[in-house]
Design a protein around this motif. Structure first.
Motif, PDB file in Angstrom:
ATOM      1  N   CYS A 102       5.103  32.662  -7.965  1.00 22.91           N
ATOM      2  CA  CYS A 102       5.706  31.790  -8.990  1.00 22.91           C
ATOM      3  C   CYS A 102       7.038  31.236  -8.483  1.00 22.91           C
ATOM      4  CB  CYS A 102       5.945  32.566 -10.277  1.00 22.91           C
ATOM      5  SG  CYS A 102       4.442  33.043 -11.123  1.00 22.91           S
ATOM      6  N   GLY A 116       2.145  43.337  -8.952  1.00 22.86           N
ATOM      7  CA  GLY A 116       3.448  43.012  -8.398  1.00 22.86           C
ATOM      8  C   GLY A 116       3.471  41.826  -7.460  1.00 22.86           C
ATOM      9  N   THR A 117       2.337  41.150  -7.308  1.00 21.21           N
ATOM     10  CA  THR A 117       2.324  40.038  -6.358  1.00 21.21           C
ATOM     11  C   THR A 117       2.415  38.688  -7.063  1.00 21.21           C
ATOM     12  OG1 THR A 117      -0.085  39.986  -6.381  1.00 21.21           O
ATOM     13  CG2 THR A 117       0.949  41.286  -4.632  1.00 21.21           C
ATOM     14  N   PHE A 118       2.635  38.691  -8.374  1.00 25.23           N
ATOM     15  CA  PHE A 118       2.576  37.421  -9.103  1.00 25.23           C
ATOM     16  C   PHE A 118       3.894  36.653  -9.021  1.00 25.23           C
ATOM     17  CE2 PHE A 118      -0.550  39.335 -12.444  1.00 25.23           C
ATOM     18  CZ  PHE A 118      -1.284  39.903 -11.444  1.00 25.23           C
ATOM     19  N   LEU A 119       4.974  37.394  -9.240  1.00 28.03           N
ATOM     20  CA  LEU A 119       6.262  36.697  -9.351  1.00 28.03           C
ATOM     21  C   LEU A 119       6.625  35.982  -8.061  1.00 28.03           C
ATOM     22  CD1 LEU A 119       8.315  39.279 -11.440  1.00 28.03           C
ATOM     23  CD2 LEU A 119       7.451  37.053 -12.166  1.00 28.03           C
ATOM     24  N   GLY A 179       0.359  32.399 -10.124  1.00 23.09           N
ATOM     25  CA  GLY A 179       0.780  33.662 -10.714  1.00 23.09           C
ATOM     26  C   GLY A 179      -0.002  34.858 -10.220  1.00 23.09           C
ATOM     27  N   ALA A 224       4.493  24.674 -11.232  1.00 22.30           N
ATOM     28  CA  ALA A 224       4.783  25.877 -10.437  1.00 22.30           C
ATOM     29  C   ALA A 224       4.413  27.104 -11.247  1.00 22.30           C
ATOM     30  CB  ALA A 224       6.280  25.916 -10.082  1.00 22.30           C
ATOM     31  N   GLY A 225       4.192  28.209 -10.575  1.00 22.67           N
ATOM     32  CA  GLY A 225       3.910  29.475 -11.271  1.00 22.67           C
ATOM     33  C   GLY A 225       2.495  29.537 -11.823  1.00 22.67           C
ATOM     34  N   GLU A 226       2.356  30.259 -12.928  1.00 23.91           N
ATOM     35  CA  GLU A 226       1.043  30.503 -13.522  1.00 23.91           C
ATOM     36  C   GLU A 226       0.268  29.213 -13.767  1.00 23.91           C
ATOM     37  OE1 GLU A 226      -0.833  33.004 -14.315  1.00 23.91           O
ATOM     38  OE2 GLU A 226       0.455  34.741 -14.091  1.00 23.91           O
ATOM     39  N   SER A 242       2.510  49.109 -16.373  1.00 26.59           N
ATOM     40  CA  SER A 242       2.817  48.036 -15.443  1.00 26.59           C
ATOM     41  C   SER A 242       4.277  47.611 -15.594  1.00 26.59           C
ATOM     42  CB  SER A 242       1.892  46.850 -15.726  1.00 26.59           C
ATOM     43  OG  SER A 242       2.225  45.778 -14.891  1.00 26.59           O
ATOM     44  N   GLY A 243       4.891  47.220 -14.487  1.00 24.50           N
ATOM     45  CA  GLY A 243       6.249  46.688 -14.543  1.00 24.50           C
ATOM     46  C   GLY A 243       7.250  47.630 -13.914  1.00 24.50           C
ATOM     47  N   LEU A 266      -4.206  40.195 -24.097  1.00 22.47           N
ATOM     48  CA  LEU A 266      -3.286  39.131 -23.702  1.00 22.47           C
ATOM     49  C   LEU A 266      -3.709  38.587 -22.344  1.00 22.47           C
ATOM     50  CD1 LEU A 266      -1.296  40.382 -21.329  1.00 22.47           C
ATOM     51  CD2 LEU A 266      -0.119  41.358 -23.249  1.00 22.47           C
ATOM     52  N   THR A 267      -3.239  37.390 -22.049  1.00 24.60           N
ATOM     53  CA  THR A 267      -3.545  36.808 -20.753  1.00 24.60           C
ATOM     54  C   THR A 267      -2.544  37.326 -19.748  1.00 24.60           C
ATOM     55  OG1 THR A 267      -4.285  34.820 -21.847  1.00 24.60           O
ATOM     56  CG2 THR A 267      -3.857  34.643 -19.497  1.00 24.60           C
ATOM     57  N   ARG A 268      -3.032  37.947 -18.701  1.00 25.85           N
ATOM     58  CA  ARG A 268      -2.113  38.558 -17.747  1.00 25.85           C
ATOM     59  C   ARG A 268      -1.971  37.688 -16.519  1.00 25.85           C
ATOM     60  NH1 ARG A 268      -1.874  43.038 -14.258  1.00 25.85           N
ATOM     61  NH2 ARG A 268       0.246  43.779 -14.351  1.00 25.85           N
TER      62      ARG A 268
HETATM   63  C1  LIG Z   1       2.157  42.551 -19.037  1.00 34.66           C
HETATM   64  C2  LIG Z   1       2.425  41.811 -17.760  1.00 34.66           C
HETATM   65  C3  LIG Z   1       2.951  42.511 -16.678  1.00 34.66           C
HETATM   66  C4  LIG Z   1       3.219  41.850 -15.482  1.00 34.66           C
HETATM   67  N1  LIG Z   1       3.753  42.562 -14.458  1.00 34.66           N
HETATM   68  C5  LIG Z   1       4.068  41.933 -13.323  1.00 34.66           C
HETATM   69  C6  LIG Z   1       4.676  42.653 -12.246  1.00 34.66           C
HETATM   70  O1  LIG Z   1       4.962  43.855 -12.332  1.00 34.66           O
HETATM   71  N2  LIG Z   1       4.947  41.972 -11.106  1.00 34.66           N
HETATM   72  C7  LIG Z   1       4.644  40.650 -10.940  1.00 34.66           C
HETATM   73  O2  LIG Z   1       4.907  40.095  -9.877  1.00 34.66           O
HETATM   74  N3  LIG Z   1       4.073  39.957 -11.948  1.00 34.66           N
HETATM   75  C8  LIG Z   1       3.781  40.556 -13.139  1.00 34.66           C
HETATM   76  N4  LIG Z   1       3.205  39.846 -14.157  1.00 34.66           N
HETATM   77  C9  LIG Z   1       2.910  38.418 -13.989  1.00 34.66           C
HETATM   78  C10 LIG Z   1       4.173  37.565 -14.068  1.00 34.66           C
HETATM   79  O3  LIG Z   1       4.971  38.064 -15.120  1.00 34.66           O
HETATM   80  C11 LIG Z   1       3.781  36.111 -14.346  1.00 34.66           C
HETATM   81  O4  LIG Z   1       2.896  35.667 -13.350  1.00 34.66           O
HETATM   82  C12 LIG Z   1       5.034  35.215 -14.325  1.00 34.66           C
HETATM   83  O5  LIG Z   1       6.000  35.690 -15.235  1.00 34.66           O
HETATM   84  C13 LIG Z   1       4.648  33.809 -14.687  1.00 34.66           C
HETATM   85  O6  LIG Z   1       5.828  33.003 -14.657  1.00 34.66           O
HETATM   86  P1  LIG Z   1       5.769  31.502 -15.058  1.00 34.66           P
HETATM   87  O7  LIG Z   1       7.184  31.014 -15.090  1.00 34.66           O
HETATM   88  O8  LIG Z   1       4.788  30.757 -14.213  1.00 34.66           O
HETATM   89  O9  LIG Z   1       5.104  31.478 -16.523  1.00 34.66           O
HETATM   90  P2  LIG Z   1       5.682  32.101 -17.867  1.00 34.66           P
HETATM   91  O10 LIG Z   1       6.632  33.217 -17.583  1.00 34.66           O
HETATM   92  O11 LIG Z   1       4.483  32.353 -18.727  1.00 34.66           O
HETATM   93  O12 LIG Z   1       6.548  30.916 -18.465  1.00 34.66           O
HETATM   94  C14 LIG Z   1       5.978  29.850 -19.170  1.00 34.66           C
HETATM   95  C15 LIG Z   1       7.002  29.459 -20.212  1.00 34.66           C
HETATM   96  O13 LIG Z   1       6.614  28.233 -20.835  1.00 34.66           O
HETATM   97  C16 LIG Z   1       6.886  28.340 -22.208  1.00 34.66           C
HETATM   98  N5  LIG Z   1       6.055  27.328 -22.905  1.00 34.66           N
HETATM   99  C17 LIG Z   1       4.718  27.365 -23.111  1.00 34.66           C
HETATM  100  N6  LIG Z   1       4.321  26.271 -23.762  1.00 34.66           N
HETATM  101  C18 LIG Z   1       5.441  25.518 -23.948  1.00 34.66           C
HETATM  102  C19 LIG Z   1       5.671  24.260 -24.578  1.00 34.66           C
HETATM  103  N7  LIG Z   1       4.696  23.532 -25.113  1.00 34.66           N
HETATM  104  N8  LIG Z   1       6.941  23.784 -24.585  1.00 34.66           N
HETATM  105  C20 LIG Z   1       7.954  24.507 -24.033  1.00 34.66           C
HETATM  106  N9  LIG Z   1       7.782  25.696 -23.440  1.00 34.66           N
HETATM  107  C21 LIG Z   1       6.542  26.194 -23.407  1.00 34.66           C
HETATM  108  C22 LIG Z   1       6.556  29.758 -22.550  1.00 34.66           C
HETATM  109  O14 LIG Z   1       7.185  30.146 -23.750  1.00 34.66           O
HETATM  110  C23 LIG Z   1       7.112  30.489 -21.329  1.00 34.66           C
HETATM  111  O15 LIG Z   1       8.466  30.819 -21.491  1.00 34.66           O
HETATM  112  C24 LIG Z   1       2.930  40.470 -15.367  1.00 34.66           C
HETATM  113  C25 LIG Z   1       2.405  39.775 -16.458  1.00 34.66           C
HETATM  114  C26 LIG Z   1       2.158  40.428 -17.640  1.00 34.66           C
HETATM  115  C27 LIG Z   1       1.631  39.645 -18.829  1.00 34.66           C
END
Ligand SMILES: Cc1cc2nc3c(=O)[nH]c(=O)nc-3n(C[C@H](O)[C@H](O)[C@H](O)COP(=O)(O)OP(=O)(O)OC[C@H]3O[C@@H](n4cnc5c(N)ncnc54)[C@H](O)[C@@H]3O)c2cc1C
Length: 205
Positions: A192, A186-189, A174, A167-169, A12-13, A137-139
């Motif tokens: 977000c 590929g539809t998550f980002l 997500g 916002a986001g996950e 993936s990625g 892991l949580t995906r």
């Molecule tokens: C293996 C994998 C592959 C993926 N591939 C794809 C892909 O190809 N295409 C796609 O679109 N999506 C993909 N995704 C999903 C996508 O990466 C996520 O949906 C997206 O990155 C989520 O972004 P976010 O900013 O909402 O959350 P996150 O990126 O999880 O950011 C949350 C942040 O909060 C921080 N945090 C947590 N708790 C605290 C706290 N108490 N204090 C301060 N900071 C804290 C964390 O450290 C983290 O940096 C993939 C996910 C995984 C796991």
């Protein structure tokens, strides 16, 4: 085994799929030719979680070295693999995995590019044997904090939680939340970033 990893092992990625990311037709053809795609082969050869061996006894020994906290019993693994291999020759098999494999190959593009031809795992011609240590892991999340269209967090009674945005996950954007249970790769980002933009604009207002 080698035959399976060549067709069925997906990474993936975007950086793991340079053929698609770079729109490179020559690289893309690697998916139908024999041999694993470059990034998959690199993981197979150098990945710390990969065990590659010529026979099942060595494979299980290698797996047990990698995860000594949960050792596998060679005789049990062997009987499961042999039972599965017996079903390959059975035209009327009730083995769901073998039946699913045959059904998936009814679709030509999958037959060519994604599903290895049914074969015995212990057939030396299909080797070497490959094991991969799994890590959980949580995906994606399938829920999260409820928000309005400005990404403002709502309380359980529907009123706005003043000054709190999500916002986001964490807001279910997500993938699982907006795109449903089986959201596509590929539809998550996109969701977000979109919900982040809505939150940023609302906060600025
Ligand atoms: C293996 C994998 C592959 C993926 N591939 C794809 C892909 O190809 N295409 C796609 O679109 N999506 C993909 N995704 C999903 C996508 O990466 C996520 O949906 C997206 O990155 C989520 O972004 P976010 O900013 O909402 O959350 P996150 O990126 O999880 O950011 C949350 C942040 O909060 C921080 N945090 C947590 N708790 C605290 C706290 N108490 N204090 C301060 N900071 C804290 C964390 O450290 C983290 O940096 C993939 C996910 C995984 C796991």
């Amino acid at each position: 085994d080698q035959k399976i990893i060549e067709k069925e092992f997906g990474l993936s990625g975007s950086e793991q799929n340079p053929d698609l990311t770079g729109r490179n037709i020559k690289l893309l053809l690697q998916r139908v030719r024999s041999g694993a795609p470059g990034p998959v082969e690199a993981f197979k050869q150098r990945g710390v979680d990969f065990v590659v061996r010529d026979n099942l006894a060595d494979l299980v020994a290698g797996m047990n070295e990698l995860a000594p906290e949960a050792p596998l019993d060679y005789a049990t693994v062997r009987s499961v693999v042999e039972a599965r291999d017996r079903e390959i020759a059975n035209k009327y098999t009730k083995d769901l995995q073998v039946a699913a494999m045959r059904a998936a190959r009814a679709y030509l593009p999958d037959k060519i590019a994604r599903i290895a031809a049914p074969h015995r795992i212990l057939d030396p011609k299909a080797g070497p044997l490959i094991a991969v240590k799994l890590h959980l892991l949580t995906r994606k999340t399938l829920g999260g904090l409820e928000t309005d269209l400005s990404s403002r967090v709502l309380r359980s009674d529907g009123s706005v939680f003043d000054g709190l945005f999500a916002a986001g996950e964490v807001a279910g954007f997500g993938g699982g939340g907006v795109h449903g249970y089986r959201s596509l790769e590929g539809t998550f980002l996109g969701g977000c970033i979109f919900s982040g933009r809505a939150a940023g604009r609302a906060a600025a207002r």
